[in-house]
Design an enzyme around this catalytic site. Structure first.
Site, mmCIF file in Angstrom:
data_model
loop_
_atom_site.group_PDB
_atom_site.id
_atom_site.type_symbol
_atom_site.label_atom_id
_atom_site.label_comp_id
_atom_site.label_asym_id
_atom_site.label_seq_id
_atom_site.Cartn_x
_atom_site.Cartn_y
_atom_site.Cartn_z
ATOM 1 N NE ARG A 50 55.909 75.559 63.833
ATOM 2 C CZ ARG A 50 55.509 74.520 62.991
ATOM 3 N NH1 ARG A 50 54.591 74.710 61.987
ATOM 4 N NH2 ARG A 50 55.419 73.073 63.376
ATOM 5 C CG ASP A 52 53.778 85.303 60.317
ATOM 6 O OD1 ASP A 52 54.169 83.747 60.118
ATOM 7 O OD2 ASP A 52 52.815 85.573 60.059
ATOM 8 N NE ARG A 198 51.126 90.815 60.147
ATOM 9 C CZ ARG A 198 51.941 90.220 59.218
ATOM 10 N NH1 ARG A 198 52.445 89.070 59.641
ATOM 11 N NH2 ARG A 198 51.971 90.608 58.037
#
Lengths: 251, 251
Positions: A50, A52, A198
């Site tokens: 999934r 973002d 990230r």
């Protein structure tokens, strides 16, 4: 019913992430609506991961089931004719009945790209994070090497991530400057925690700026504390590149 | 007042072309509004060429005048802070008082890119025309060579172009397949008639499809009749790459 494996690409800029959410434009939502319209039966789509809001994909993998009598070699075109310009089927092929895009995945490969030039490349701007600062490549590469292996990645995952088991294996982690000023971080791992790529990129960037030495990495990992790692970089530069369904063999 | 030369880039997808038009989002309009807001004085911007709706630029050149006391090396950042993401100043520098972006230009370089793969590259989709057919490179290159030189380009310009003098010089015209299935046509000339690059590209594509032999080109040029040339390709794949202010020296 036939099980299909579908490889997709998307420009995540205008999607509220992969996962279906009422009233939002999501990748899963648009795929399900499009396949339902094409096959005239409700279709559920499952993704390998999934992503973002704002994160892109060139090799996300999904599965779905259908008994629609479209010849196998026509699916890609039929699906693409129904999809918007920022979402694309790259491959649609029949899979084993038990195939599961997420559960069967052995590894995933992500890329994070920073454009450090004073004037970033306009045509690539949707897929690179602008970062007009000077980065030193070699310390970043040294730091990246410390991340390869099996570690508890608690320090590199968002505090809100509610999973018990935070041990993951990175098979590959490296940084390159492919064009002047364009820094690309590539990671391959058996799984990634929430925001992990990230935060990992944000931590390597602090090494590249000279704010931390490369050998801070082992200390960051052993602290098991999100607050000791670098900032979470924005989603723009992140691309899900590939999902592997056989054990990792190296790049 | 100081005269400035400003090199700009834009993603033409969401612009109604370069030229200011009431009620439309145009490159000239957005530049003038932005510079007027920044300098608090009305600013007029002149471009080297008026690109059509949907056409992109990586090296369009403009000029404007201002007496705003921004240090020369700060202009690029100040202007970019005020511009939307799809329009960018690449360089802003003081120019001779008489400098004129259009009148002083010796040549312009354009690129037209076709993606002939069955599934086009999603990340480049805004800057390439999808064309899922097989093209033969060598006949296209032969045809391109016939176009180099000084010719009357009436056959390769839109019928509605109202100019008397339709003789132009192409200094360079070539086709390459830089990645598998990605065909790029590069042209350099002292001036281009309305839709000329897109009709030229549409004509070379017919050669690549085998619909015409390369030596049709001299016949097309001498006919001086738009209807004998190929179709006008869409603007997506067209990029204004560079404008030269000294005589052409070769690539």
């Amino acid at each position: 019913m036939i099980k299909f494996k579908m490889v997709i690409a998307y420009d995540g800029t205008d999607f509220a992430g992969f996962q279906r959410q009422p009233g939002q434009r999501t990748v899963q939502g648009v795929l399900e609506e499009t396949l339902t319209r094409i096959t005239r039966r409700p279709v559920a789509v499952t993704g390998a991961g999934r992503t973002d809001a704002g994160v892109h994909a060139l090799g996300q993998v999904t599965h779905f089931e259908s008994d629609c009598p479209i010849p196998f070699n026509r699916w890609v075109r039929v699906v693409n004719d129904g999809l918007p310009r920022d979402l694309q089927a790259k491959k649609v092929e029949p899979a084993a009945p038990g195939f599961h895009a997420r559960k069967d995945a052995y590894w995933k490969r992500y890329r994070y790209t920073l454009d450090t030039n004073r004037v970033p490349n306009l045509f690539c701007r949707r897929f690179r994070t602008p970062f007009p600062r000077r980065l030193e490549l070699n310390p970043m590469r040294q730091a990246a090497r410390y991340l390869v292996g099996t570690h508890d990645f608690t320090s590199l995952s968002a505090a809100r991530a509610q999973v018990e088991h935070r041990v993951r294996t990175l098979y590959h982690c490296d940084v390159s400057e492919d064009e002047p000023g364009i820094f690309t971080i590539q990671v391959v791992g058996d799984g990634f925690l929430y925001h992990m790529v990230r935060i990992l990129a944000g931590t390597l960037v602090e090494v590249g700026l000279g704010k931390r030495p490369p050998d801070d990495i082992p200390r960051i990992l052993s602290a098991k504390d999100r607050s000791v790692a670098g900032k979470t970089l924005p989603p723009d530069g992140l691309v899900m590149m590939e999902v592997g369904y056989t054990p990792w063999q190296g790049m």
